[in-house]
Scaffold this motif. Structure first.
Motif, short mmCIF file in Angstrom:
data_model
loop_
_atom_site.label_atom_id
_atom_site.label_comp_id
_atom_site.label_asym_id
_atom_site.label_seq_id
_atom_site.Cartn_x
_atom_site.Cartn_y
_atom_site.Cartn_z
N UNK A 166 0.82 -1.21 0.00
CA UNK A 166 0.00 0.00 0.00
C UNK A 166 0.86 1.26 0.00
N UNK A 167 1.84 1.22 0.92
CA UNK A 167 2.64 2.42 1.09
C UNK A 167 3.59 2.62 -0.07
N UNK A 168 4.13 1.50 -0.55
CA UNK A 168 5.17 1.64 -1.55
C UNK A 168 4.64 2.20 -2.86
N UNK A 169 3.38 2.05 -3.05
CA UNK A 169 2.81 2.57 -4.28
C UNK A 169 3.16 4.03 -4.47
N UNK A 170 3.06 4.79 -3.39
CA UNK A 170 3.35 6.22 -3.50
C UNK A 170 4.84 6.47 -3.62
N UNK A 171 5.63 5.54 -3.02
CA UNK A 171 7.07 5.74 -3.07
C UNK A 171 7.66 5.36 -4.42
N UNK A 172 6.98 4.39 -5.06
CA UNK A 172 7.52 3.88 -6.32
C UNK A 172 7.71 5.01 -7.34
N UNK A 173 6.83 5.92 -7.29
CA UNK A 173 6.87 7.06 -8.18
C UNK A 173 8.25 7.73 -8.15
N UNK A 174 8.77 7.91 -6.93
CA UNK A 174 10.09 8.55 -6.78
C UNK A 174 11.17 7.72 -7.44
N UNK A 175 11.08 6.41 -7.21
CA UNK A 175 12.13 5.54 -7.75
C UNK A 175 12.07 5.53 -9.27
N UNK A 176 10.85 5.47 -9.77
CA UNK A 176 10.69 5.43 -11.23
C UNK A 176 11.35 6.62 -11.90
N UNK A 177 11.23 7.75 -11.26
CA UNK A 177 11.77 8.97 -11.88
C UNK A 177 13.29 8.94 -11.99
N UNK A 178 13.91 8.09 -11.16
CA UNK A 178 15.38 8.00 -11.22
C UNK A 178 15.83 7.39 -12.54
N UNK A 179 14.91 6.71 -13.19
CA UNK A 179 15.29 6.02 -14.43
C UNK A 179 14.89 6.81 -15.68
N UNK A 180 14.44 8.00 -15.48
CA UNK A 180 14.04 8.84 -16.61
C UNK A 180 15.24 9.10 -17.53
N UNK A 181 15.03 9.04 -18.83
CA UNK A 181 16.15 9.28 -19.75
C UNK A 181 16.64 10.73 -19.71
N UNK A 182 15.76 11.63 -19.37
CA UNK A 182 16.17 13.05 -19.35
C UNK A 182 16.91 13.35 -18.05
N UNK A 183 18.18 13.68 -18.13
CA UNK A 183 18.96 13.92 -16.90
C UNK A 183 18.36 15.04 -16.05
N UNK A 184 17.77 16.05 -16.71
CA UNK A 184 17.18 17.16 -15.96
C UNK A 184 16.04 16.67 -15.09
N UNK A 185 15.22 15.76 -15.68
CA UNK A 185 14.09 15.24 -14.93
C UNK A 185 14.57 14.36 -13.78
N UNK A 186 15.67 13.64 -14.05
CA UNK A 186 16.23 12.81 -12.97
C UNK A 186 16.63 13.70 -11.80
N UNK A 187 17.29 14.80 -12.15
CA UNK A 187 17.72 15.72 -11.10
C UNK A 187 16.54 16.21 -10.27
N UNK A 188 15.48 16.61 -10.99
CA UNK A 188 14.30 17.09 -10.28
C UNK A 188 13.72 15.98 -9.40
N UNK A 189 13.76 14.76 -9.97
CA UNK A 189 13.25 13.62 -9.21
C UNK A 189 14.04 13.39 -7.94
#
Lengths: 839, 678
Positions: B16-39
């Protein structure tokens, strides 16, 4: 400083000795005391510097500038002690002979020689009684003999030390023989009769002795009384023919007599032999933490020494700690005595060579001792105020030296003080000051220039302290009223806006007051009076004394040559008079409160003037009307007397003057020269200063000063600026003044202040050079200040505004509070100085 | 197991809880380095102060990815820095967090990051490393695996205030063994850190740096003479380091600083770099530590203060005396036993918890300090015992659950047991032997060493506890101790047996011999530890005391004993051992039948003769004593022995010895000669 010279009576006695080493010691003492107790005003509350030759019991002897204490015991009764010795010795002899214990007799004499040291040793021991010199050889002898006797008792031999043995023992030595024979001649009658009676009394005496001993089981006191009665009875058998058998002598001796017996009976405890001495002064509360040390030079016979504290009026025939309001730590058992005859286990015992320190904490009213520099822990709590350092001795040979700061202490008292200083500081800093503080402090930061902020926060701090002592007021209003009072109208407006506080006076009125103040401070009294009458028509009418004061001032200014009326006559353009160097003093508060500690202010303020930011900040604040008018001069003044910026206090200026006499002379010269030679220093200065702004001032001013100093010596100042017409005008004005004074007296009755004021003012004319006359001080521009502040206050009063700005009042009150704390014995005042918060 | 049962529940909650956290982790894998930084920045903000979130992210595998980003040069300075910050934040959480970070090899990655040129990034890495190393679960060794790390850290010390603070903190937590001390020392830690103690104007930061530098010195100097000797001579701004420490002990300095500075000086003093009578110890360090024990201090500070003080005064009786009178220390320590106080139990749970947590620590610290205080001075021991309920406290301390407390209580008891008076009185009154014996059964070694050494004292002949201890089976216990691996335990065991045998009855002696067995006895006689050997000889001497005992023991064990004696006299031993052995011979010579064992042994007689002519008076004396016993008149067969010994030339030697300058030897020889004359 004057405080030192009068603060130490004992210092004088040292100087008389002419010993340079002692002088050095005194210097060191002064230095150390100043360092340890900075909050102490020695004129008010002198610090203990030595033992008091007055407040001591007669058994105590003092030497070495009243720092060394020794036990000398009874000296007057010395002759009787000898008689007593002979009596007791004979009694013992008789006893032994009567019981036929010749063997015991011989044994005793042998033991005597064994037990005691050589007579030389004893002699050196007796020389511990410095009071008994060559002239007192009988006392010496008696002391020696008694010592032998006491020693005998101490070794547990009750009675068997025959006098003849002693005589035989001391016989070969030159030391005792002839003295003994003299003594026996002297006391022949007594001795013989004692001998007679002793045999008769022998059995009787021993009964009583036994009785005494029995009682001694019940309690030492009882045993003592018992023993005393023995002595008394024995004495009654003294011959009537003896020249000493008067009633008084009897009394003395009866006391004396008991001593060895009592020693015997209560194992060396003779409380009545105790004697104390206390220091010359009680410990002032404003010390915060007080400390002294005592070195045990010799523990004497038994080392019954007490070190401690006692209040005034405590019996000095006791050791410290035994009586009410008396506290002590005793060397023989290491117990602490808290106003009680029975001690509590406290610390280790102490003896020859040890250094015992006593520290009184006047903040929490506790006391702890130290031994050889090691703290022994709290000994007493809830101590009363005004305790004297006290030391008590009880047995012969005890000698102790006090250190009230003459030498460095073994214990690190400064470190202990630091701890309490930081404790108190934290307490003050952590004192809750309500929600609004942060808010307005921030406002001030934003809107008011740095200079002002410094002063305001400083005063805010003071208020905080002030509140701490129990008085609450609306701080914000205080600040704003402070600004208003001193005419910082621009700042006041800003402040009022930011804090939603209504200013209680119209700005126009503030400006009016500023104008008048400016005139007064410029010495243009005539104009000032005129303006006042114009603006506040009823003021002077209702207040004739004020008017009189103003007029007298006007007269003085005429003499000075600065008043407008005289100036016109002198042909000077009024314009140039604007650059009166003292004008920035407009800012100084009209407060007359003597409570403000002048010292404090000038100190901190001189410090704060060091920064350039300060100057610049000030200039940027020119919107404050008054200042802008006189930018260059103001900075001049600023340099010498920065106090006018931040302190609303007159006294501070006075003080600054005393600190910087040069600056003062120069400013009075300014006044003078203005009227004489426009081309000189002042005008140059004003133009220079104006053009260059504040940055160059320091340098320029110094040059000017130097120049002016030379001028003043070359140029004689002349009455009323030297103009004949002006002098005539002045004399005319003087007559008017005289008339007014008379009228005033008729209307309002005699007024000594007015009378003196007038007399002083007129006296100026009696001197060819009024400026250098004894009454010349009146010509000082600084004398305008009280007039100015009186006028300002009077005007404010008519508007139902407080005479004094509350902020200044608060600060004054805080300072007063500290003084009160010091007087009422609250030690924390030592670590809470107002000036700490004024920067 | 409870854990297993709960597992399904935990998973459901987690999902239940991890669902909200997963979002943060997913963003670490974004191809755009700028978005990763924001993440990463968002992640940073999300985890601050949120332990649950931290755990979630770790479970979801954010750590490897963050580490990857951190290590990639391509990530850019800002991103790498933010990664380090997030990792640091994660490390701030629970111990488990730190563990998972370490398992992901965070330390090498961060150490690698220190090689970067970007100061901000370095600071972030150091901060994270600091947080990881502070935790107790991190293996300290990881700092030392790469030899280049320490020098690099040293070079980073000059970079900024922050690097100074973090590096000092890392050092002070990672310096646990003498090896670590040496490594740091060899890389110039002292010179590099010394100047951090003063200088600079950033007040707040400075204080932090100062504190950490100070802590560094305290761990470096601990039981390390090399470091301590260096520290003493270090000058900082022309001032000796010890003076800087003294200044840091001023009473207006922060308590932590005072305490740590006092520790530094204590360690330097114990390591022999500062004399114990130096003013900075006697007048500054000692009072400062006593102050730390006062009621006003926090519980942790009081524990630390008391332990350090105990360590400082342990070897020096003068310091013990001073401490004992300073600020009522002995009474002050009695307060250490009053936690949790009855008040705290009622008023608030938090305080009770706090008190409970420190109660053990407080007690053991107090015991330790009492032990040090009473180590040498009888008056101090008396004062300690007179403290309220002292003996009761020790007795109950002996059976506490915490080993630390038990150990400290035994140490305290051991100190106090050196007092003859106390052995006879309070020790008996409180039957301290009972818990002590109980403690000796299967206790850890350190406790055992202390307890057995206390037992030695309790078994002294005048101790009333001796009897009951014997009855409770001490002999077997002590005999088993003599077989221990640890020399200290062997010494204590044999020592206690020796004390026990002193002037004991025949039965006890036989019991000892039986329980110990002669094999063990001889094994002990060849023990490498000279103390064990000495005490064993002492035991033999005590066993061979009165005449009937001598004869009996010699009749049963004579042969082995004579063998052992010969062996020792022939071996390479110091004077004391030889003397003791000769004394045993003298005792044997005092027996009736035992004499013959010597008389028939020519070898031994020759040895005695040799030692009578030895250069050492003590040995001469012991040998003469032996001969004197052999030729003593009024005993059966004395005449023959005298004759035989005369033949062997003993008389001449005795005659020579009567001329000896040593009075006691001379006396002894004369007495022996008289036997011939009579």
């Amino acid at each position: 400083m004057s405080g030192q010279a009068s603060g130490c009576g004992s210092l004088m006695s040292v100087v008389v000795h002419g010993d340079s080493a002692l002088n050095e010691q005194e210097k060191e003492l002064n230095q150390r005391l100043r360092l340890l107790y900075p909050a102490i005003n020695e004129q008010e509350t002198p610090l203990p510097r030595s033992w008091s030759p007055k407040d001591k019991f007669s058994y105590i002897g003092l030497s070495q500038n009243n720092l060394r204490v020794h036990y000398k015991g009874r000296q007057r009764a010395a002759k009787w002690q000898l008689a007593e010795f002979v009596r007791v010795a004979l009694k013992s002899e008789a006893q032994i002979l009567s019981t036929g214990r010749i063997g015991a007799w011989k044994k005793a004499s042998c033991r005597l020689i064994d037990v005691n040291q050589s007579p030389e040793d004893l002699g050196s021991q007796t020389s511990f009684f410095p009071g008994s010199g060559e002239g007192d050889s009988i006392g010496d002898r008696a002391a020696l003999l008694r010592l032998v006797l006491l020693e005998n008792f101490l070794h547990g031999e009750q009675s068997n030390r025959p006098a003849s043995t002693l005589a035989a023992w001391s016989g070969p030595k030159h030391l005792a023989q002839d003295k003994c024979s003299t003594a026996s001649k002297l006391f022949t009658g007594a001795v013989i009769s004692v001998k007679e009676s002793a045999v008769a009394a022998e059995s009787d005496g021993f009964e009583v002795c036994a009785d005494g001993r029995r009682r001694a089981v019940g309690g030492a006191e009882d045993g003592y009384t018992g023993a005393e009665s023995v002595g008394a009875r024995g004495l009654l058998r003294e011959p009537v023919g003896s020249p000493y058998s008067t009633r008084t002598a009897l009394h003395t001796v009866s006391k004396n007599y008991t001593k060895p017996l009592a020693v015997k009976e209560s194992h060396g405890k003779t409380p009545k032999d105790a004697a104390s001495v206390r220091a010359t002064h009680p410990i002032p509360a404003a010390c915060g933490i007080y400390y002294f040390e005592v070195k045990i030079v010799s523990k004497g016979r038994d080392g019954y020494m007490g070190i401690g504290l006692s209040a005034q009026g405590v019996n000095m025939n006791r050791l410290p700690g035994w009586d009410k309001q008396s506290y002590g730590y005793h060397g023989d058992d290491g117990h602490s005595f808290c106003s009680s005859g029975t001690g509590q286990p406290y610390g280790p015992t102490f003896t020859t060579g040890d250094v015992i320190g006593c520290c009184v904490n006047l903040i929490n009213n506790t006391c702890f001792y130290t031994k050889n520099g090691h703290s022994l822990g709290i000994a007493f709590t809830d101590l009363p105020p005004n305790l004297y350092p006290t030391v008590g001795l009880q047995t012969p040979g005890e000698v102790v030296d006090a250190n009230f700061g003459q030498h460095p202490f073994l214990f690190d008292i400064e470190d202990y003080r630091r701890e309490w200083q930081s404790k108190i500081q934290t307490q003050i800093d952590g004192f809750p000051t309500g929600d609004r503080e942060g808010e307005w402090q921030m406002m001030i930061q934003k809107q008011i220039t740095k200079t002002l902020q410094v002063s305001v926060t400083a005063v805010a701090k003071t208020i905080k302290r002030f509140e701490e002592t129990g008085i609450h007021e609306d701080r914000t209003r205080m600040v704003s009223s402070y600004l208003v009072h001193h005419g910082y109208c621009a700042t006041a407006e800003a402040f009022a806006k930011s804090t939603d506080q209504a200013v209680h006076e119209e700005l126009a009125s503030i400006k009016n007051r500023q104008k008048i103040q400016k005139l007064v401070l410029a010495g243009r009294m005539g104009e000032a009076i005129e303006t006042t009458q114009q603006l506040y028509p009823s003021l002077v009418e209702r207040n004739p004394n004020l008017l009189f004061m103003l007029k007298v001032r006007q007269f003085i200014e005429m003499v000075n040559g600065t008043d407008s009326e005289v100036r016109c006559l002198g042909g000077r353009s009024p314009k140039s008079q604007d650059s009166y160097p003292g004008s920035p003093r407009t800012f100084s508060s009209p407060s007359m409160s003597p409570s403000h500690s002048a010292n404090i202010h000038s100190l901190t303020l001189v410090k704060s003037s060091g920064s350039h930011g300060h100057l610049a900040g000030f200039d940027s604040n020119c919107s404050n009307g008054v200042i802008s008018n006189n930018a260059p001069n103001q900075s001049h003044c600023h340099k010498h007397q920065p106090s006018c910026l931040t302190t609303p206090d007159l006294n501070s200026i006075n003080n600054t003057r005393s600190q910087q006499p040069n600056s003062y002379t120069s400013s009075s010269n300014d006044v003078d020269m203005e009227t004489d030679r426009c081309s000189n220093g002042v005008s140059e200065l004003s133009s220079n200063g104006f053009l260059n702004g504040s940055s160059k001032h320091d340098h320029e001013m110094e040059e000017c000063e130097a120049e002016m100093d030379i001028d003043s010596t070359q140029l004689r100042r002349q009455l009323c600026g030297g103009s004949q017409a002006a002098i005539e005008r002045m004399i005319h004005f003087g007559r008017e003044l005289q008339a007014m004074s008379e009228q005033l007296r008729r209307e309002c009755g005699k007024n000594s202040t007015n009378k003196k004021m007038l007399k002083d003012a007129f006296s100026l004319l009696a001197y060819s050079d009024p400026w250098n006359s004894p009454v010349g001080y009146q010509l000082d521009s600084i004398q305008r200040e009280p007039v100015c502040s009186a006028l300002n206050s009077a005007i404010l009063e008519t508007h139902n505004l407080p005479k004094q700005p509350p902020l200044a009042q608060a600060m004054g009150q805080a300072t007063q509070c500290l003084g009160l704390m010091a007087r009422s014995g609250s030690g924390s005042c030592a670590f809470a100085a107002v000036e700490d918060y004024l920067h | 197991m409870a854990c297993l049962l709960e597992a399904p529940l935990r998973i459901s909650v987690l999902s239940e809880v991890t669902a909200s956290s997963r979002h943060y982790v997913d963003r670490l894998f974004d191809p755009d380095p700028q978005k990763v930084l924001l993440g990463v920045i968002d992640m940073k903000n999300a985890v601050i102060g949120n332990n649950k979130q931290k755990a979630n992210l770790i479970v979801l595998g954010a750590v490897p990815r963050l580490l990857y980003l951190l290590q990639q040069d391509s990530s850019g300075a800002e991103l790498r820095t933010e990664c380090a910050v997030v990792l640091g934040s994660l490390a701030m959480g629970t111990e488990n967090n730190v563990k998972s970070l370490v398992d992901c090899h965070i330390i090498p990655a961060l150490l690698q990051g220190l090689l970067s040129q970007d100061l901000k990034f370095i600071e972030a890495c150091l901060r994270c490393l600091r947080t990881v190393f502070i935790s107790t679960v991190t293996p300290v060794q990881l700092l030392y695996t790469d030899a280049a790390v320490i020098p690099h850290l040293m070079s980073l010390l000059s970079r900024s205030r922050r690097t100074q603070e973090y590096i000092c903190q890392i050092f002070s937590h990672c310096c646990k063994t003498p090896d670590h001390q040496t490594i740091l020392y060899n890389h110039g830690a002292i010179q590099n850190i010394a100047h951090l103690l003063i200088s600079s104007s950033y007040k707040f930061l400075l204080l932090q740096v100062q504190m950490q530098a100070l802590k560094c010195f305290s761990v470096l100097a601990y039981e390390n003479p090399q470091v301590s000797m260096t520290l003493v001579n270090v000058l900082v701004d022309g001032e000796l380091l010890s003076q800087v420490f003294v200044r840091m002990m001023q009473r207006d300095k922060p308590i932590e600083m005072q305490l740590t500075a006092a520790k530094c000086l204590t360690y330097m003093c114990r390591a022999g770099a500062i004399r114990t009578d130096d003013n900075c110890i006697v007048l500054k360090t000692l009072p400062c530590l006593v102050r730390m024990c006062s009621k006003e201090r926090l519980l942790e500070e009081r524990v630390d203060g008391a332990e350090t003080l105990a360590y400082l005064i342990e070897p020096d009786v003068e310091l013990q005396r001073i401490a004992s009178i300073t600020d009522h220390l002995i009474a002050m320590l009695a307060d250490y036993f009053k936690y949790p106080s009855s008040v705290s139990a009622i008023t608030d749970i938090k305080r009770l918890d706090h008190d409970l947590k420190h109660a053990h620590e407080l007690r053991q610290a107090a015991f330790k300090l009492y032990a040090s205080l009473g180590a040498n001075d009888e008056d101090i021991r008396k004062k300690i015992i007179e403290t309220e309920n002292m003996m009761d406290r020790i007795v109950s301390g002996l059976s506490e659950s915490s080993i630390k407390v038990r150990l400290a209580a035994v140490r305290c008891l051991h100190s106090l047991s050196r007092s003859v008076q106390q052995l006879r009185t309070s020790f008996q009154d409180h039957a301290v032997w009972k818990p002590l014996m109980k403690l000796l059964q299967n206790a850890p070694e350190e406790v055992l060493v202390m307890a057995s050494s206390t037992l030695c004292n309790l078994l002294l002949e005048f101790s009333p506890s001796k009897e009951p201890i014997l009855e409770s089976g001490a002999i077997d216990l002590l005999c088993s101790l003599t077989q221990s691996e640890s020399p200290a335990l062997r010494v204590n065991g044999i020592w206690a047996l020796m004390n026990m045998a002193f002037q004991a009855e025949q039965k006890i002696k036989m019991d000892i011999l039986r329980a110990l067995s002669t094999e063990q006895l001889f094994r002990l006689l060849s023990d490498p530890d000279v103390n064990v050997l000495m005490k064993t000889l002492g035991l033999l001497r005590n066993l061979l005391s009165t005449r009937p005992h001598i004869d009996q023991i010699m009749s049963s064990h004579g042969k082995q004993i004579m063998q052992a004696v010969t062996l020792i006299l022939e071996g390479e031993h110091n004077i004391e051992v030889k003397e003791q052995t000769l004394c045993i011979l003298a005792n044997i010579a005092d027996g009736t039948t035992a004499k013959d064992l010597i008389m028939i042994n020519d070898d031994i007689l020759q040895k005695i003769k040799y030692y009578m002519g030895h250069s050492n008076v003590k040995l001469q004396l012991a040998a003469t004593f032996c001969i004197s016993n052999l030729i003593w008149n009024e005993e059966e067969g004395s005449q023959e022995r005298q004759d035989r010994l005369r033949e062997m030339g003993f008389v001449d030697i005795l005659h020579k010895l009567t001329q000896s300058t040593d009075p006691s030897l001379c006396d002894r020889a004369k007495t022996a000669m008289q036997q011939y004359l009579a």
